[in-house]
Design a protein around this motif. Sequence first.
Motif, PDB file in Angstrom:
ATOM      1  N   SER A   9       0.831  -1.203   0.000  1.00  9.96           N
ATOM      2  CA  SER A   9       0.000   0.000   0.000  1.00  9.96           C
ATOM      3  C   SER A   9       0.868   1.257   0.000  1.00  9.96           C
ATOM      4  N   TRP A  10       1.987   1.232   0.750  1.00 14.56           N
ATOM      5  CA  TRP A  10       2.882   2.389   0.742  1.00 14.56           C
ATOM      6  C   TRP A  10       3.534   2.566  -0.618  1.00 14.56           C
ATOM      7  N   PHE A  11       3.867   1.436  -1.269  1.00 10.11           N
ATOM      8  CA  PHE A  11       4.445   1.515  -2.604  1.00 10.11           C
ATOM      9  C   PHE A  11       3.444   2.109  -3.587  1.00 10.11           C
ATOM     10  N   LEU A  12       2.188   1.663  -3.510  1.00 12.91           N
ATOM     11  CA  LEU A  12       1.167   2.201  -4.403  1.00 12.91           C
ATOM     12  C   LEU A  12       0.918   3.680  -4.141  1.00 12.91           C
ATOM     13  N   LEU A  13       0.942   4.079  -2.881  1.00 14.80           N
ATOM     14  CA  LEU A  13       0.769   5.486  -2.544  1.00 14.80           C
ATOM     15  C   LEU A  13       1.915   6.318  -3.099  1.00 14.80           C
ATOM     16  N   ALA A  14       3.144   5.838  -2.924  1.00 12.62           N
ATOM     17  CA  ALA A  14       4.308   6.573  -3.442  1.00 12.62           C
ATOM     18  C   ALA A  14       4.300   6.607  -4.967  1.00 12.62           C
ATOM     19  N   ALA A  15       3.945   5.498  -5.595  1.00 10.82           N
ATOM     20  CA  ALA A  15       3.917   5.452  -7.064  1.00 10.82           C
ATOM     21  C   ALA A  15       2.846   6.387  -7.626  1.00 10.82           C
ATOM     22  N   SER A  16       1.685   6.426  -6.988  1.00 12.49           N
ATOM     23  CA  SER A  16       0.634   7.328  -7.472  1.00 12.49           C
ATOM     24  C   SER A  16       1.026   8.788  -7.245  1.00 12.49           C
ATOM     25  N   TRP A  17       1.720   9.074  -6.132  1.00  8.88           N
ATOM     26  CA  TRP A  17       2.187  10.438  -5.881  1.00  8.88           C
ATOM     27  C   TRP A  17       3.200  10.865  -6.939  1.00  8.88           C
ATOM     28  N   ILE A  18       4.146   9.977  -7.273  1.00 10.69           N
ATOM     29  CA  ILE A  18       5.146  10.289  -8.293  1.00 10.69           C
ATOM     30  C   ILE A  18       4.487  10.484  -9.649  1.00 10.69           C
ATOM     31  N   ALA A  19       3.499   9.643  -9.970  1.00 12.62           N
ATOM     32  CA  ALA A  19       2.796   9.778 -11.246  1.00 12.62           C
ATOM     33  C   ALA A  19       2.023  11.093 -11.305  1.00 12.62           C
ATOM     34  N   LEU A  20       1.399  11.481 -10.197  1.00  9.65           N
ATOM     35  CA  LEU A  20       0.648  12.739 -10.168  1.00  9.65           C
ATOM     36  C   LEU A  20       1.571  13.931 -10.340  1.00  9.65           C
ATOM     37  N   VAL A  21       2.684  13.936  -9.630  1.00 14.30           N
ATOM     38  CA  VAL A  21       3.635  15.044  -9.747  1.00 14.30           C
ATOM     39  C   VAL A  21       4.216  15.088 -11.165  1.00 14.30           C
ATOM     40  N   GLY A  22       4.535  13.920 -11.734  1.00 20.52           N
ATOM     41  CA  GLY A  22       5.053  13.872 -13.100  1.00 20.52           C
ATOM     42  C   GLY A  22       4.055  14.404 -14.107  1.00 20.52           C
ATOM     43  N   ALA A  23       2.791  14.023 -13.943  1.00 17.14           N
ATOM     44  CA  ALA A  23       1.757  14.514 -14.858  1.00 17.14           C
ATOM     45  C   ALA A  23       1.593  16.023 -14.727  1.00 17.14           C
ATOM     46  N   LEU A  24       1.672  16.542 -13.513  1.00 18.06           N
ATOM     47  CA  LEU A  24       1.558  17.992 -13.332  1.00 18.06           C
ATOM     48  C   LEU A  24       2.741  18.727 -13.941  1.00 18.06           C
ATOM     49  N   VAL A  25       3.936  18.168 -13.800  1.00 17.79           N
ATOM     50  CA  VAL A  25       5.111  18.815 -14.387  1.00 17.79           C
ATOM     51  C   VAL A  25       5.006  18.826 -15.903  1.00 17.79           C
TER      52      VAL A  25
END
Length: 106
Positions: A9-25
């Motif tokens: 669950s922590w991995f999925l949370l971190a991966a979704s956070w990285i994907a969200l930040v990447g999409a925003l950038v």
Amino acid sequence: MTGMTKPRSWFLLAASWIALVGALVVCFTLVSKTSGGSPSWVVSLIVSWLPFIALIGVWIWLSRRNGRGSSGASWVDLCEQQVVESQRTNALLERIAAALEKHSPG
């Protein structure tokens, strides 16, 4: 949890956070390139405030998740049990004080 292990669950949370930040950038750079270097105020607002809003959301989620004690009882239940135990202790102390007053010379 709903069948997920904690590391997953922590991995999925971190991966979704990285994907969200990447999409925003990516969105931010595409908008800034098409508009001649200056991003619109909406994109600027989203990019600047979204991390804070997400951080507050994670904080609320963690505080609700940790809102139960180690025994599974909520903090309110534990406080109510403590009040009942304190009332029982007070009643016993009053009985002891009454018994001591009765036996004291006076």
